[in-house]
Design a protein around this motif. Structure first.
Motif, PDB file in Angstrom:
ATOM      1  N   LYS A  94      -5.372   1.464   7.410  1.00 30.39           N
ATOM      2  CA  LYS A  94      -6.516   1.844   6.585  1.00 30.39           C
ATOM      3  C   LYS A  94      -7.362   0.600   6.330  1.00 30.39           C
ATOM      4  N   GLY A 111     -13.709   9.002   5.825  1.00 29.91           N
ATOM      5  CA  GLY A 111     -13.430  10.029   6.807  1.00 29.91           C
ATOM      6  C   GLY A 111     -12.159  10.779   6.459  1.00 29.91           C
ATOM      7  N   LYS A 113      -8.731  12.200   7.137  1.00 31.56           N
ATOM      8  CA  LYS A 113      -7.644  11.771   8.024  1.00 31.56           C
ATOM      9  C   LYS A 113      -8.138  10.685   8.977  1.00 31.56           C
ATOM     10  N   HIS A 114      -8.734   9.673   8.419  1.00 32.70           N
ATOM     11  CA  HIS A 114      -9.399   8.616   9.170  1.00 32.70           C
ATOM     12  C   HIS A 114      -8.881   7.265   8.704  1.00 32.70           C
ATOM     13  N   TRP A 115      -9.210   6.232   9.428  1.00 32.82           N
ATOM     14  CA  TRP A 115      -8.740   4.883   9.108  1.00 32.82           C
ATOM     15  C   TRP A 115      -9.670   4.134   8.153  1.00 32.82           C
ATOM     16  N   ARG A 116     -10.900   4.632   7.930  1.00 32.49           N
ATOM     17  CA  ARG A 116     -11.904   3.843   7.224  1.00 32.49           C
ATOM     18  C   ARG A 116     -12.446   4.541   5.978  1.00 32.49           C
ATOM     19  N   SER A 117     -12.675   3.728   4.948  1.00 29.40           N
ATOM     20  CA  SER A 117     -13.446   4.162   3.781  1.00 29.40           C
ATOM     21  C   SER A 117     -14.442   3.045   3.489  1.00 29.40           C
ATOM     22  N   ASN A 137      -8.754   9.829   3.339  1.00 28.72           N
ATOM     23  CA  ASN A 137      -8.160   9.209   4.527  1.00 28.72           C
ATOM     24  C   ASN A 137      -6.792   9.803   4.857  1.00 28.72           C
TER      25      ASN A 137
END
Length: 178
Positions: A94, A111, A113-117, A137
């Motif tokens: 993350k 996002g 279920k994503h790697w970025r905030s 995430n």
């Protein structure tokens, strides 16, 4: 990992100490709060290189008025080059992006279920913003009450507050639905 984004004339205002406090196990922060809320099952840890500075070769005015997503996209390219990797997962599971002021009136986004905030400068330190965006995430949606998003204030998937150590709450699964 936390990425401090800079342009030719603006930079994320967080100091190294501000970022270290976000991971300090002796303080209230997203790391300790996720451990508490998950009964120790979800443990965020610092990446080996957890503070990364990237500079986009533009002026912040190019990204003013809601241009944060374009700035973050430009910073991502610089990040991969700087770290000499081909995948963000080689940096951290993350990644929190701190965007300098000047990209509009927004708080944070992430996002699903994503790697970025990404966070609008000082909001990077907000406990509830971190809990909320990292919640996206890991697959959580907005809290609902009577069919209205953000209306359930009992958990972190509702509105966020600027404070770094408040409010102390967890997630309300009953109101985490569409």
């Amino acid at each position: 990992a936390v990425v401090r984004i800079a342009t030719k004339d603006a930079r994320c205002s967080l100091s190294n100490g501000d970022i270290e406090a976000m991971f300090d196990l002796n303080k209230v922060n997203f790391v300790t709060q996720y451990r508490k809320c998950s009964f120790g099952q979800l443990r965020f840890q610092k990446a080996q290189r957890h503070i990364i500075d990237v500079t986009v070769d533009d002026y912040i005015s190019m990204y003013s008025n809601n241009g944060a997503s374009a700035l973050v996209t430009a910073a991502q390219k610089v990040l991969l080059e700087k770290m000499r990797v081909t995948s963000y997962i080689d940096i951290a599971d993350k990644i929190i992006m701190c965007v300098p002021e000047g990209t509009g009136n927004w708080v944070a986004s992430a996002g699903f279920k994503h790697w970025r905030s990404q966070y609008n400068d000082k909001w990077t330190q907000s406990l509830s913003a971190n809990m909320h965006e990292l919640g996206h995430n890991i697959g959580l949606i907005h809290a609902n009450k009577n069919g209205k998003e953000y209306e359930d204030g009992t958990g972190y998937m509702s509105r966020s507050f600027r404070e770094t150590d408040f409010p102390l709450r967890c997630f309300n699964g009953q109101n985490n639905h569409v």
